[in-house]
Design a protein around this motif. Structure first.
Motif, PDB file in Angstrom:
ATOM      1  N   ASP A  62       4.471  -1.740  -5.732  1.00  0.00           N
ATOM      2  CA  ASP A  62       3.725  -2.340  -6.746  1.00  0.00           C
ATOM      3  C   ASP A  62       2.149  -1.793  -6.480  1.00  0.00           C
ATOM      4  O   ASP A  62       1.871  -1.167  -5.545  1.00  0.00           O
ATOM      5  CB  ASP A  62       3.699  -3.949  -6.524  1.00  0.00           C
ATOM      6  N   THR A  63       1.368  -2.041  -7.651  1.00  0.00           N
ATOM      7  CA  THR A  63      -0.019  -1.703  -7.319  1.00  0.00           C
ATOM      8  C   THR A  63      -0.504  -3.010  -6.546  1.00  0.00           C
ATOM      9  O   THR A  63       0.333  -4.179  -6.542  1.00  0.00           O
ATOM     10  CB  THR A  63      -0.792  -1.809  -8.790  1.00  0.00           C
ATOM     11  N   TYR A  74      -1.159   0.417   1.048  1.00  0.00           N
ATOM     12  CA  TYR A  74      -1.025  -1.025   1.805  1.00  0.00           C
ATOM     13  C   TYR A  74       0.556  -1.154   2.273  1.00  0.00           C
ATOM     14  O   TYR A  74       1.116  -1.204   1.039  1.00  0.00           O
ATOM     15  CB  TYR A  74      -1.787  -2.154   1.270  1.00  0.00           C
ATOM     16  N   ASN A  75       0.788  -1.619   3.307  1.00  0.00           N
ATOM     17  CA  ASN A  75       2.266  -2.040   3.736  1.00  0.00           C
ATOM     18  C   ASN A  75       1.920  -3.341   4.342  1.00  0.00           C
ATOM     19  O   ASN A  75       1.538  -3.554   5.443  1.00  0.00           O
ATOM     20  CB  ASN A  75       2.833  -1.086   4.254  1.00  0.00           C
ATOM     21  N   LEU A  76       2.374  -4.260   3.272  1.00  0.00           N
ATOM     22  CA  LEU A  76       2.124  -5.724   3.984  1.00  0.00           C
ATOM     23  C   LEU A  76       3.449  -6.324   3.997  1.00  0.00           C
ATOM     24  O   LEU A  76       3.984  -6.763   3.078  1.00  0.00           O
ATOM     25  CB  LEU A  76       0.818  -6.455   2.914  1.00  0.00           C
ATOM     26  N   PRO A  77       3.660  -7.129   5.247  1.00  0.00           N
ATOM     27  CA  PRO A  77       4.790  -8.146   5.550  1.00  0.00           C
ATOM     28  C   PRO A  77       4.471  -9.262   4.632  1.00  0.00           C
ATOM     29  O   PRO A  77       3.142  -9.796   4.406  1.00  0.00           O
ATOM     30  CB  PRO A  77       4.845  -8.366   6.982  1.00  0.00           C
ATOM     31  N   SER A  78       5.554 -10.033   4.353  1.00  0.00           N
ATOM     32  CA  SER A  78       5.083 -11.275   3.247  1.00  0.00           C
ATOM     33  C   SER A  78       4.457 -12.304   4.278  1.00  0.00           C
ATOM     34  O   SER A  78       3.635 -12.913   3.814  1.00  0.00           O
ATOM     35  CB  SER A  78       6.566 -11.812   3.120  1.00  0.00           C
ATOM     36  N   GLU A  79       4.553 -12.492   5.524  1.00  0.00           N
ATOM     37  CA  GLU A  79       3.758 -13.510   6.313  1.00  0.00           C
ATOM     38  C   GLU A  79       2.218 -13.215   6.065  1.00  0.00           C
ATOM     39  O   GLU A  79       1.378 -13.955   5.984  1.00  0.00           O
ATOM     40  CB  GLU A  79       4.024 -13.230   7.807  1.00  0.00           C
ATOM     41  N   GLU A  80       1.807 -11.744   6.150  1.00  0.00           N
ATOM     42  CA  GLU A  80       0.470 -11.378   5.971  1.00  0.00           C
ATOM     43  C   GLU A  80       0.119 -11.458   4.566  1.00  0.00           C
ATOM     44  O   GLU A  80      -0.958 -11.980   4.247  1.00  0.00           O
ATOM     45  CB  GLU A  80       0.341  -9.850   6.498  1.00  0.00           C
ATOM     46  N   LEU A  81       0.906 -11.316   3.603  1.00  0.00           N
ATOM     47  CA  LEU A  81       0.583 -11.346   2.307  1.00  0.00           C
ATOM     48  C   LEU A  81       0.065 -12.798   1.661  1.00  0.00           C
ATOM     49  O   LEU A  81      -0.689 -12.926   0.775  1.00  0.00           O
ATOM     50  CB  LEU A  81       1.736 -10.656   1.480  1.00  0.00           C
ATOM     51  N   LEU A  82       0.940 -13.742   2.209  1.00  0.00           N
ATOM     52  CA  LEU A  82       0.906 -15.234   1.800  1.00  0.00           C
ATOM     53  C   LEU A  82      -0.274 -15.688   2.148  1.00  0.00           C
ATOM     54  O   LEU A  82      -1.145 -16.437   1.326  1.00  0.00           O
ATOM     55  CB  LEU A  82       1.716 -15.949   2.684  1.00  0.00           C
ATOM     56  N   VAL A 115       4.812  -2.884  -0.454  1.00  0.00           N
ATOM     57  CA  VAL A 115       4.099  -1.412  -0.292  1.00  0.00           C
ATOM     58  C   VAL A 115       3.295  -1.255  -1.480  1.00  0.00           C
ATOM     59  O   VAL A 115       3.972  -0.944  -2.610  1.00  0.00           O
ATOM     60  CB  VAL A 115       5.183  -0.402  -0.147  1.00  0.00           C
ATOM     61  N   GLY A 116       2.308  -1.162  -1.576  1.00  0.00           N
ATOM     62  CA  GLY A 116       1.246  -1.186  -2.738  1.00  0.00           C
ATOM     63  C   GLY A 116       0.071  -0.274  -2.606  1.00  0.00           C
ATOM     64  O   GLY A 116      -0.059   0.161  -1.592  1.00  0.00           O
ATOM     65  N   ALA A 143       5.758   6.123   1.636  1.00  0.00           N
ATOM     66  CA  ALA A 143       5.569   4.882   2.353  1.00  0.00           C
ATOM     67  C   ALA A 143       6.636   3.835   2.040  1.00  0.00           C
ATOM     68  O   ALA A 143       7.171   3.158   3.162  1.00  0.00           O
ATOM     69  CB  ALA A 143       4.126   3.912   1.997  1.00  0.00           C
ATOM     70  N   GLY A 144       7.295   3.814   0.967  1.00  0.00           N
ATOM     71  CA  GLY A 144       8.701   2.919   0.658  1.00  0.00           C
ATOM     72  C   GLY A 144       9.728   3.683   1.429  1.00  0.00           C
ATOM     73  O   GLY A 144      10.636   2.960   2.090  1.00  0.00           O
TER      74      GLY A 144
END
Length: 183
Positions: A62-63, A74-82, A115-116, A143-144
């Motif tokens: 995604d963007t 950026y590669n962000l795991p869901s826990e960090e993203l929340l 992965v944005g 990155a993906g």
């Protein structure tokens, strides 16, 4: 292990469609040693809940709206993203985060990574990418693929390449989409 790659975004808003293009590029140009479900997530938002709950690993391409240089990955795991409120800038970004928040309260949830890539233009109504996004497109794809490797999924690049321009054209021209689907 059930794995899905979701290309998220809106292809009619220039760079906003980069996640959709990246997922399609991976689908058309790579073969995996395990079953990987490719999802044209577009702006599915709430419909992504099925993948969050029924899959083991979900990679969302995604963007990502961050105050950083265009093309930054950026590669962000869901826990960090929340906990990252600044990410929620567009309608589909909000829906993705809301679904993650809901699923995090449920009994089962996939290991989710966003992965944005930081876009240049997500407002101009045109199917395609700015030159800066084209220049950085393969960083997003790589990155993906690296996130797939971390999940233990191996892949090989196909000998015949379906180019980025062909993929973009397939979204701009429905006849090209049908022709590409035949290949």
């Amino acid at each position: 292990m059930k794995t899905a790659i979701v290309g998220a975004g809106t292809v009619i808003y220039q760079d906003e469609g980069v996640g959709v293009y990246a997922a399609k590029y991976i689908e058309k140009n790579y073969t995996f040693d395990q079953d990987v479900t490719m999802v044209d997530g577009g702006v599915l938002g709430f419909q992504l809940m099925v993948y969050y709950q029924e899959y083991d690993k979900v990679i969302i391409l995604d963007t990502i709206t961050m105050d950083d240089e265009v093309g930054s990955i950026y590669n962000l795991p869901s826990e960090e993203l929340l906990g990252l409120g600044s990410y929620k800038q567009t309608a589909h970004e909000i829906e993705i985060i809301e679904m993650l928040e809901i699923c995090s309260l449920l009994e089962t949830m996939a290991d989710v990574n966003i992965v944005g890539i930081v876009p240049e233009d997500i407002e101009t109504v045109v199917v395609g990418l700015t030159q800066k996004m084209k220049d950085n497109f393969f960083h997003l794809v790589d990155a993906g693929l690296k996130e797939l490797e971390k999940a233990g999924i191996q892949y090989t690049k196909n000998t015949e390449e379906v180019t980025l321009n062909t993929i973009i054209d397939s979204y701009a021209n429905p006849k090209a989409q049908r022709k590409m689907s035949e290949n």
